[in-house]
Every structure is written in C-alpha cells, then in structure tokens.
Design an enzyme around this catalytic site. Sequence first.
Site, PDB file in Angstrom:
ATOM      1  N   VAL A 131       1.194  -1.123   0.291  1.00  0.00           N
ATOM      2  CA  VAL A 131       0.094  -0.151  -0.047  1.00  0.00           C
ATOM      3  C   VAL A 131       1.068   0.766   0.176  1.00  0.00           C
ATOM      4  CG1 VAL A 131      -1.913  -0.675   0.730  1.00  0.00           C
ATOM      5  CG2 VAL A 131      -0.214   0.216   3.380  1.00  0.00           C
ATOM      6  N   SER A 132       0.100   2.186  -0.919  1.00  0.00           N
ATOM      7  CA  SER A 132       1.030   3.786  -0.873  1.00  0.00           C
ATOM      8  C   SER A 132       0.158   4.550  -0.068  1.00  0.00           C
ATOM      9  CB  SER A 132       1.161   3.694  -2.329  1.00  0.00           C
ATOM     10  OG  SER A 132       0.590   4.407  -2.815  1.00  0.00           O
ATOM     11  N   THR A 133       0.385   5.779   0.655  1.00  0.00           N
ATOM     12  CA  THR A 133      -0.477   6.737   1.327  1.00  0.00           C
ATOM     13  C   THR A 133      -1.371   6.803   0.857  1.00  0.00           C
ATOM     14  OG1 THR A 133       1.860   8.018   1.915  1.00  0.00           O
ATOM     15  CG2 THR A 133      -0.179   8.862   1.955  1.00  0.00           C
TER      16      THR A 133
END
Length: 258
Positions: free
Chosen positions: A9-11
């Site tokens: 997951v990214s931000t």
Amino acid sequence: MNVVGYIRVSTQGQAKDGYSLKYQEEEIQAYCEKHGWNLIHIFRDEGISGAKINEEALEVDRVGLQEMLAHLSSLQIKYVVVLNTSRLWRSDMVRVLIHRELQKYGVDIKSIEQPNYSIYKKDPSDILVNGLMELLDQYQRLEIALKLKKGRHKKAKEGGYAGGRATFGYRKLRGEKELRVDEDKAKAVQRVFELREQHPTWSFTRIADVLNKEGHLTTQGKPFTKVQVKRILDRKDFYKGMYTYGCIQAKGKHQAIL
C-alpha cells in the site's frame, strides 16, 4: 506447487477500501487455498510508492520486494500472487525491471483481478487487455499526482510547508501542518553562517570540521561533511523566512532562524 504472495500500500492506497494490506493478504490466502497452491510467504511493503526506483543501481527501491526476489533465487517458485499488478508497479520503468528479475528465475505473475495476465504470454488479445489495464492504472496514478501537486502549489503560494523532508533546523510533528524550529539544530545552522561570514575563504570541509569539534550533529546523528554544510548555505533564503517551491516564492509561515 510453491508460490509466494506480495502486498503493498502507498499513502494513497491505504485510503482505498479495496487495497488495504489485510484485504490483499486475505484475498491471496483464499485464492491459493482454492487452487491448492503452497503459499510459502507473503512479502509486504507499507507506505511505499509503486514507482520508486534506485536510479543508480537500476533496481526497485522496496525492502519487501527485494526480500521476495532474493527468495526466488533460492526456492522453486512458480508464481508471485498479487491482488493486482498495480501492487507490483505503477510505472513502465518499474514494470520492466520486475519482469527482468522474474524472468531470471522462470517465475510468472498471477494477478487475482487480472486472471489472464502473464509476463510470458504472446496472445495479442491478452497483450491488448493487460496493456489497457496498465495504462488505466498509470493514468489514475498521474491524476492523483496532479491533484497533490496542485494542493502543494496552493499551499506554497500561501507560504506554507508543501511537504517533503523538513529542512535541517526544523521539524514537523505528526498532525501539525507547519514547521517548528529545532533549537539544537538551529544553533548549528546559525554557526555555519557565522563561520562563513567570519572566514569567507574557508572550504566547506573546514567549516564541517569546526561543527564536529563543537559537537554539532546532522539530523541522522552523524558528523557533518562538506555536503551538509553546502546544503545549509544554499538555503539561506529559507532560514531568513522565505519559502520557495519550484518557481513560487513567498514569505514563509515558518519562523526564521537567521
């Protein structure tokens, strides 16, 4: 058949219901159980962009992904199972690098949301569908980046902190929108400019030596080098209270150190 999973997951990805780490992990476990595959391990990267690469080493700059690739060299793995190929890459450069590494070990990708995807398939229709899905994913990423850029520009015009690592001499606390002066580091900044004014012919290395002898440390708690000294001197306007972001310059909301 041995397989490994990969989740990321990214931000931005953390805010999407369908891409949480837990959801990805559960989907991969259920998918492998359904097909009777031996899921050896699920590798993960949290809060890391899918487009981040180490340009000098020409490799994808993600710890979890690198750990996974290291395992492929020592184990007989058939597939890397992911929820979607966007978890592995978000740019063409990263896609090429990952394909290259997987092909070294004869490993393919099994995407739950893209069941026909394969890095080895030559069928024209599959190439077209997979290519369109990747283009759509890249478009969405660029759209998000554009929105973030507009927000940063707006904030910069108002003199606010537009993101990124806090300039040496300042710190940003979680939940706060503006920079705060770090008193200890601010003294080092003031000392750099004081030495520069008193000894204009001194090299950056000599100034760094004085800072180290006086006990000043960098943000990482290490001795100063000429590189850190130059960075401080290059940010004189910022330390005087001006904020520059790209072509935008405004009176900053941060407290001046000089």
